[in-house]
Design a protein around this motif. Structure first.
Motif, PDB file in Angstrom:
ATOM      1  N   VAL A   1       0.882  -1.164   0.000  1.00 59.31           N
ATOM      2  CA  VAL A   1       0.000   0.000   0.000  1.00 59.31           C
ATOM      3  C   VAL A   1       0.924   1.220   0.000  1.00 59.31           C
ATOM      4  CG1 VAL A   1      -1.815   1.247   1.228  1.00 59.31           C
ATOM      5  CG2 VAL A   1      -1.774  -1.269   1.260  1.00 59.31           C
TER       6      VAL A   1
ATOM      7  N   GLU B   1      -5.757   0.278   1.163  1.00 57.55           N
ATOM      8  CA  GLU B   1      -5.422  -0.447   2.385  1.00 57.55           C
ATOM      9  C   GLU B   1      -6.578  -1.339   2.830  1.00 57.55           C
ATOM     10  OE1 GLU B   1      -2.851   0.927   5.997  1.00 57.55           O
ATOM     11  OE2 GLU B   1      -4.881   1.708   6.244  1.00 57.55           O
TER      12      GLU B   1
ATOM     13  N   ARG C   1       2.344  -1.023   4.394  1.00 54.64           N
ATOM     14  CA  ARG C   1       2.469   0.340   3.879  1.00 54.64           C
ATOM     15  C   ARG C   1       3.927   0.578   3.500  1.00 54.64           C
ATOM     16  NH1 ARG C   1      -0.813   5.336   5.868  1.00 54.64           N
ATOM     17  NH2 ARG C   1      -2.956   4.571   5.731  1.00 54.64           N
TER      18      ARG C   1
ATOM     19  N   VAL D   1      -0.732   0.695  -5.779  1.00 54.00           N
ATOM     20  CA  VAL D   1      -0.657  -0.683  -5.295  1.00 54.00           C
ATOM     21  C   VAL D   1       0.635  -1.285  -5.827  1.00 54.00           C
ATOM     22  CG1 VAL D   1      -1.754  -2.946  -5.268  1.00 54.00           C
ATOM     23  CG2 VAL D   1      -3.169  -0.886  -5.488  1.00 54.00           C
TER      24      VAL D   1
END
Length: 413
Positions: free
Chosen positions: A207, A337, A349, A370
């Motif tokens: 993410v 997310e 992340r 992504v």
């Protein structure tokens, strides 16, 4: 996932493999530089696929392509999904191409399911992301975002002196829509990571919360051509020796500003490039990157000091591009997310180490990315590889995020 909707992974893989046949290389990669005949062939294939999927395809004055699938709300700005179809000279099958064709697969899946989104969905192919033929990279998404002006882009020249604008006209993609006029509600980009983090941690989804800053330089070191046998060592003005010291400085500076600082000399041109002549001129490039712009400024100061202190030859250091770090939109990041959490795949992340069109577009439009793993973190290489199930997983996350944002970004009825 928050719904049972799934893309067709086999179809996505087949599309990527079919696109990879255009300007294929012996080592399994692609050498499809922007605005070449191969790029034209890729654009025509992409257009045919999009029109077959019911999309309307348009392009702007820099050849940025937009394929729109209509939505329920005619007043809603589209949710755009895309990346780029151009590659490095010795590039792989997935860098950029995955992001464009993942967008196409999202549209195809919506068609298969008979789903009408609130906002339109658009697939975008940005021109000249790589910067391998026309520098700088991300040129046309940069014009879209207002970071460069149109004439700057059109005037760029490749190594043979061919102008960007002339080559764009030659392949027939100099459109009439002003670059930057196309409106998006949000922009999403799926991409291979181009680094080792996801694979090393057995994670499938990255993410991406933003991108690090970059500074690009063109350096010219001017000494004096002379005979290699009859010119004593004292008093020589050897441009290559001076350049070598500066190249060492690039390495030293990047290490000094670690662990996040990186520095690369990717091009080197020696003149006259003769075995028995002392080089009189060397031209090379520098690429510095760091996620903190203040630190990036420190790296800039350090290389400028090194250039000013060089005694053996004259050094001209020209910073041709400064791309500050960017933070992606919170709502777009949250949509990705949430989809990553619902996917059941391990995720994290992360900040992008590479530059992407999304990093330019984010300065104008709510944006997020992504990531999926690539083998050994390898990219810009013919051996670049991504697993089909990872590509499918990333595209499923993209689908869910696009559906979420389509509802959020559409005007209230």
């Amino acid at each position: 996932m928050s719904s049972n909707h799934r893309i067709n992974g086999a179809r996505l893989w087949q599309s990527i493999m079919e696109m990879a046949k255009i300007d294929a290389l012996p080592g399994g990669g692609c050498g499809r530089l922007t605005l070449t005949d191969g790029d034209l062939e890729a654009r025509e294939l992409f257009t045919r696929w999009c029109e077959d999927a019911g999309c309307t395809v348009t392009y702007d004055r820099l050849g940025n392509m937009f394929a729109r699938r209509a939505g329920r709300d005619p007043d809603a700005l589209p949710i755009a999904i895309g990346s780029h179809l151009d590659t490095q000279p010795h590039g792989g099958k997935f860098d950029g191409v995955y992001g464009v064709l993942a967008g196409l697969e999202v549209v195809r899946t919506l068609n298969d399911l008979g789903l009408e989104t609130d906002a339109p969905i658009e697939i975008v192919n940005w021109t000249n992301e790589e910067g391998a033929r026309f520098a700088p990279a991300m040129l046309c998404s940069g014009v879209y975002a207002g970071l460069f002006d149109l004439e700057f882009a059109l005037s760029r020249e490749d190594a043979e002196g061919l102008r960007f604008g002339d080559e764009l006209a030659r392949i027939g993609y100099a459109g009439t829509e002003p670059c930057g006029a196309h409106k998006f509600g949000a922009f999403l980009e799926a991409h291979i990571e181009q680094g080792p983090v996801l694979e090393a941690n057995d994670e499938v989804i990255g993410v991406v919360t933003g991108g690090q800053g970059q500074r690009w330089y063109d350096v010219t070191v001017t000494g004096r051509d002379a005979h290699s046998g009859s010119t004593p060592m004292p008093g020589r003005s050897d441009a290559l020796v001076a350049a070598a010291r500066l190249i060492q400085e690039v390495q030293r500076i990047a290490l000094a500003y670690g662990p996040d600082g990186v520095g690369t000399v990717g091009e080197l041109h020696v003149s006259p490039n003769s075995r028995n002549t002392i080089p009189g001129e060397v031209r090379f490039t520098i690429d510095f990157r760091h996620p903190d712009d203040a630190v990036l400024s420190g790296m800039d100061n350090a290389i400028r000091r090194a250039a000013a202190e060089e005694q053996e030859a004259d050094v001209a250091l020209d910073m041709i591009w400064h791309n500050p770090p960017v933070k992606f939109d919170d709502r777009c990041v949250t949509a990705i997310e949430t989809a990553a959490k619902d996917s059941g795949h391990p995720w994290r992340r992360m900040v992008s180490g590479a530059g992407h069109d999304a990093c330019q577009v984010a300065r104008k439009v709510p944006t997020a990315m992504v990531f999926v793993p690539c083998r050994d973190g390898l990219s810009h290489n013919e051996a670049e590889w991504a697993e089909p199930d990872h590509l499918e997983a990333g595209c499923n996350v993209l689908l869910q995020a696009a559906l979420t944002l389509s509802k959020q970004m559409a005007p209230a009825s």
